[in-house]
Design a protein around this motif. Structure first.
Motif, short mmCIF file in Angstrom:
data_model
loop_
_atom_site.label_atom_id
_atom_site.label_comp_id
_atom_site.label_asym_id
_atom_site.label_seq_id
_atom_site.Cartn_x
_atom_site.Cartn_y
_atom_site.Cartn_z
N GLY A 246 33.35 -0.55 15.80
CA GLY A 246 33.00 0.23 16.12
C GLY A 246 34.77 1.03 15.84
N SER B 269 29.38 4.18 17.08
CA SER B 269 30.27 5.06 19.19
C SER B 269 31.68 3.20 19.30
CB SER B 269 29.24 3.54 19.79
OG SER B 269 27.65 4.29 19.82
N ARG B 270 32.17 3.44 20.44
CA ARG B 270 33.89 2.68 20.54
C ARG B 270 33.00 0.87 20.84
NH1 ARG B 270 33.70 7.40 24.04
NH2 ARG B 270 36.15 8.11 23.44
N ARG B 271 32.68 0.93 20.73
CA ARG B 271 31.67 -0.54 21.34
C ARG B 271 30.29 -0.68 20.42
NH1 ARG B 271 29.81 -2.87 24.83
NH2 ARG B 271 30.86 -5.23 24.52
N SER C 15 24.92 0.91 20.67
CA SER C 15 25.71 1.71 20.14
C SER C 15 24.43 3.00 20.48
CB SER C 15 25.52 1.28 19.21
OG SER C 15 24.62 1.28 18.18
N GLU D 160 38.08 -9.76 25.93
CA GLU D 160 37.33 -8.43 25.33
C GLU D 160 36.90 -8.01 26.51
OE1 GLU D 160 34.76 -6.21 22.01
OE2 GLU D 160 34.63 -8.21 22.03
N ASP D 161 36.73 -7.11 26.92
CA ASP D 161 36.00 -6.74 28.34
C ASP D 161 35.01 -6.52 27.67
OD1 ASP D 161 35.73 -5.52 31.33
OD2 ASP D 161 34.90 -3.57 29.80
N ALA E 67 32.46 -4.05 28.42
CA ALA E 67 32.20 -3.34 29.09
C ALA E 67 31.02 -3.03 31.03
CB ALA E 67 30.65 -2.33 28.67
N GLU F 186 40.28 -1.71 27.65
CA GLU F 186 40.00 -0.25 27.00
C GLU F 186 37.87 -0.66 25.85
OE1 GLU F 186 39.50 2.47 27.01
OE2 GLU F 186 42.34 2.27 27.99
N GLU F 187 37.77 -0.47 24.85
CA GLU F 187 36.67 -0.83 23.88
C GLU F 187 37.17 -2.23 23.28
OE1 GLU F 187 38.47 2.50 21.82
OE2 GLU F 187 38.07 1.95 24.12
N HIS F 188 37.88 -3.02 22.49
CA HIS F 188 38.34 -3.64 21.93
C HIS F 188 39.29 -4.73 22.58
CE1 HIS F 188 42.14 -2.05 21.67
NE2 HIS F 188 41.74 -1.46 21.13
#
Length: 855
Positions: free
Chosen positions: A56, A74-76, A94, A207-208, A210, A223-225
């Motif tokens: 990412g 993309s971020r993720r 992505s 890790e979330d 999304a 966040e994304e990580h």
């Protein structure tokens, strides 16, 4: 592409896998994984030794790359993970996609094998290298306990000893609360794949995934990580209900957080006390919540975590939910700001849910008002998102020109939107590059430039696109140069190609890696560009090979020309050009330089010692293809060593009158020039020449019926200047046509004489070096020089006669004429090379014997 077995992705066998008595999974092999860069070799290898590797724009090492790469990620973007001794690749939805062996990776993880090629976002491609680890890596034992933050929440603690662990509404740990009072509604706010916890380097990370309503650590939304889970931290899922205090125990027994020592065995069955954390891998039945109840969490497969699939949409976040620890004045959880529409919806919902008594009619009016407001909101949102829908629709239909225009307008409103810039770049390239390729292939470079100019208008708000356009212009310049040369098989031309070649190669060499990255990126958007730019780079490599040989030679020749012209010694350049032509036959343009040199030398000689009065005629016809000669002539005129521009203009006027047959006007113009100082002598000589032409023409007319008319006619025409005496050439053309047979006979006689002299010269042997360097003129040199000079004179005479009456006849003698002239030039050039050895007067006489018109 190797899709993972679907059977391992579902949950049908969940209970079987989590049965306490289930057989333990045998140890699996460990892998050493290295990603070898293909598109960006300078970025270096990537070694993967963690169970999950994140791809990412904010992940390392990608976050340190250039903006052109980050805009494609993309971020993720994707994840690479180990599962059961096998390596997998998963794309996380992505924008620009992930490919395996040039095939798009869908929603199901794909197995990676040694030698596979993977590409992220069309910008970063790698070769996968997989080997079995020589030294197996053992993760230290870790027990993670999630204890409910609220003692009266009714939630049981969760003990995790095997990783990874998936948090989600469908997971048994949370699905058990579905029908429980006070829990069911809160559970609905969890996503099906909400977050996951995994172990790396002996530590626990979370890790979330999304999720719709977020995951929070100590009140801050992830966040994304992935982030490190620390002992004592508070982790909350979707608000304040599912909030837990983190406790960690390592295998050494050092307890860093409170642990729970009782586990339920079955619903309604008393719990049993355990002396140490129980073994993970079992999922007991439900037990009544109590302070001494806990769940032993079973591990989840990474395959299940990263298999996106088609899932039902998650419920929206509850309006009143907030993570634990929130104060009365400021929420502890930093949520994304809610839009005006959502705030209004919340207010309307609270209004309808009010418990205040009111009449039924009033409640109906209120409901109607709410419905109207909702309809207006829906319509407004629809209109606000129309441009974005149009953009997606244009992409779906392949209408890339329209997509580029829409994206450009959207960038006016959102100039900092990285994703929008990436889409604008993609649309602009797909809309214009195919047309640009067609124009370049057709060698219509002006039209190709027009295509790029149109793209530049779209790049005013997209600096990244500007960079790509510059690369396309560089390729266009490369192909224009190759086309101007007549193809790569034609020689590099001095004073024509070297500057363009040096500029093109220099720009490429300044940052070769960046050029390659940009070209690969364009090809990722426009597949046909990949084949085309491969051909262009072949042309570049050919130019690079030629430039290493010829560019240094060209620089030496140009330096010699500049030096000798500055010394006013142009005659010294003849040997330099001859030697260069012999050593480097692949160098083009030397014939043009030698012609310019001969013209320049003739002008300089005539300017120094006027003999024929032809200086003005020479200057009038002077057209130099070689810049230094043109610049030197201009400098001579400025310094007064050549006639001024005003005198040349007067001469042009007089010459035009002469060409039109107005002899009296021409004579008057030249007589006026005779008063122009030092150049009046040259004007007077030209006046005498033209008067002589008029007199000979009158004598020719009087001898029309004599036996010697043909010889006199040919002699008269040979004496004329083809450029200035055109009036007299036209006046005698009819007579020449009438005497055509006799003229051809004269031409044939001249050819025979030329051939006889040439054969005798070759029989006796050419003039050798010993004869050229002798200090006197021997009979042998004199005889051979006369034969060569006669052969040259007769060949030129025959060719001139033939060219006037029978062009086809002249063509058949071109070969022998060129052969004779080549030998004559060689001998004269060899003699001039001895200018520092042979006495000047002797050298001049020898050149005269060879038929040198300048001596």
């Amino acid at each position: 592409m190797h899709a993972a077995d679907p059977s391992v992705l579902g949950v049908k066998n969940e209970e079987a896998r989590w049965t306490p008595d289930a057989e333990q999974t045998p140890a699996v092999r460990q892998l050493d994984v290295v990603l070898k860069p293909l598109s960006r070799p300078e970025l270096g290898d990537i070694h993967i030794d963690a169970p999950v590797f994140a791809v990412g724009r904010s992940e390392q090492p990608f976050a340190s790359y250039g903006s052109d790469i980050l805009s494609m990620l993309s971020r993720r973007h994707a994840r690479i993970f180990h599962e059961g001794g096998v390596l997998y690749l998963a794309d996380l939805g992505s924008k620009n996609g992930t490919t395996l062996n040039r095939v798009a990776v869908g929603q199901v993880p794909c197995q990676l094998r040694n030698g596979d090629e993977i590409c992220f976002g069309g910008a970063l491609s790698y070769r996968v290298q997989i080997t079995q680890a020589l030294k197996p890596r053992a993760e230290p034992g870790l027990t993670l306990t999630l204890t409910p933050e609220s003692g009266d929440s009714g939630l049981a603690p969760i003990v995790i000893t095997k990783f990874p662990f998936l948090v989600g509404k469908a997971h048994p740990t949370f699905s058990r609360y579905e029908n429980k009072p006070g829990h069911g509604r809160e559970r609905s706010y969890l996503s099906r794949r909400h977050a996951y916890i995994f172990q790396k380097d002996g530590q626990a990370y979370i890790e979330d995934l999304a999720s719709g309503n977020g995951t929070f650590i100590d009140g801050l939304r992830l966040e994304e990580h992935a982030v490190l889970l620390r002992d004592g931290a508070v982790v909350a899922f979707s608000g304040k209900h599912f909030a837990y205090r983190v406790g960690i125990i390592w295998e050494s027994g050092d307890e860093l957080a409170p642990s729970v020592t009782h586990a339920p065995m079955a619903e309604g069955v008393p719990t049993a006390t355990v002396a140490s954390p129980p073994i993970a891998g079992c999922m007991p039945a439900e037990a009544p919540p109590s302070d001494r109840t806990k769940f032993m969490a079973a591990p989840t497969k990474f395959l299940e975590i990263f298999c996106v699939g088609d899932e039902p949409k998650d419920d929206i976040e509850p309006a009143d939910s907030a993570p634990p620890g929130a104060g009365t004045k400021e929420p502890a959880v930093k949520r994304r700001p809610r839009g005006r529409a959502m705030l209004l919806l919340s207010e309307l919902a609270s209004l309808l849910a009010s418990d205040e008594p009111e009449s039924v009619r009033r409640r109906w009016w209120k409901a109607a008002a709410v419905a109207g407001i909702l309809g207006a909101l829906v319509l407004t949102a629809y209109l606000w998102s129309a441009s974005e829908r149009d953009l997606k629709d244009a992409f779906a239909r392949g209408e890339y020109a329209r997509a580029a225009a829409l994206a450009s307008r959207l960038l006016d409103k959102n100039p900092d939107d990285v994703d929008l810039k990436a889409r604008a770049t993609e649309a602009a390239l797909k809309a214009n590059v195919p047309a640009w390729i067609a124009k370049v292939r057709a060698r219509d470079f002006d039209a190709a430039k027009g295509v790029l100019t149109g793209m530049s208008e779209l790049a005013t708000r997209d600096a990244d696109l500007r960079h790509l356009i510059d690369e396309l212009q560089w390729l266009s310049d490369l192909e224009r140069l190759v086309s101007a040369r007549g193809g790569l098989k034609t020689p590099i031309r001095i004073y024509a190609d070297e500057d363009g070649i040096e500029q093109l190669i220099g720009r490429w060499n300044d940052d070769t890696g960046e050029h390659q990255r940009v070209l690969v990126r364009i090809a990722s958007y426009v597949p046909q560009f990949g084949d085309w730019y491969g051909e262009a780079l072949t042309h570049l490599r050919k130019l690079q090979s030629e430039s290493t040989v010829y560019l240094p030679v060209i620089e030496r020749v140009k330096a010699s020309i500049t030096t000798e012209l500055a010394r006013d010694d142009p005659e010294a350049l003849g040997p330099v050009l001859s030697e260069t032509a012999e050593k480097y036959p692949g160098l083009g343009g030397l014939d043009s330089v030698r012609q310019d040199l001969a013209r320049y030398i003739e002008i300089r000689r005539e300017a120094r010692t006027p003999k024929s009065g032809r200086l003005f005629a020479l200057l009038r016809r002077a057209r130099f293809a070689t810049r230094p000669f043109e610049q030197s002539q201009r400098a001579l005129a400025t310094s007064g060593q050549l006639p001024s521009a005003d005198l040349l203009q007067q001469y042009d006027a007089a010459t035009q009158a002469w060409r039109d047959g107005r002899a009296s006007e021409a004579f008057a113009g030249l007589q006026k020039m005779m008063t122009a100082g030092s150049w009046g002598e040259a004007a007077g000589a030209e006046l005498e020449r033209r008067r002589g032409v008029t007199a000979r023409f009158a004598a020719l007319q009087e001898s029309r019926n004599t036996s010697g008319f043909v010889d006199q006619l040919l002699a008269f025409r040979e004496s004329l200047d083809a450029d200035e005496d055109v009036y007299f050439l036209r006046a005698t053309a009819a007579d020449l046509n009438l005497q055509k047979d006799k003229v051809i006979a004269r031409a044939q006689d001249a050819v025979n004489r030329a051939r006889t002299s040439w054969q005798e010269y070759r029989s006796n042997g050419p003039i050798d070096a010993s004869q050229r360097i002798e200090t006197s003129i021997s009979d042998q040199f004199r005889t051979r020089a006369r034969l060569l000079a006669d052969a040259s004179r007769y060949a030129q005479q025959a060719f001139l006669i033939y060219s006037q009456v029978d062009a086809a006849g002249a063509g058949q003698w071109t070969a022998i004429r060129d052969e004779i002239e080549s030998e004559a030039r060689r001998q004269r050039s060899a003699l001039r090379d001895l200018s520092n050895v042979v006495e000047p007067g002797l050298l001049k006489t020898k050149l005269s014997l060879l038929g040198d018109s300048n001596e």
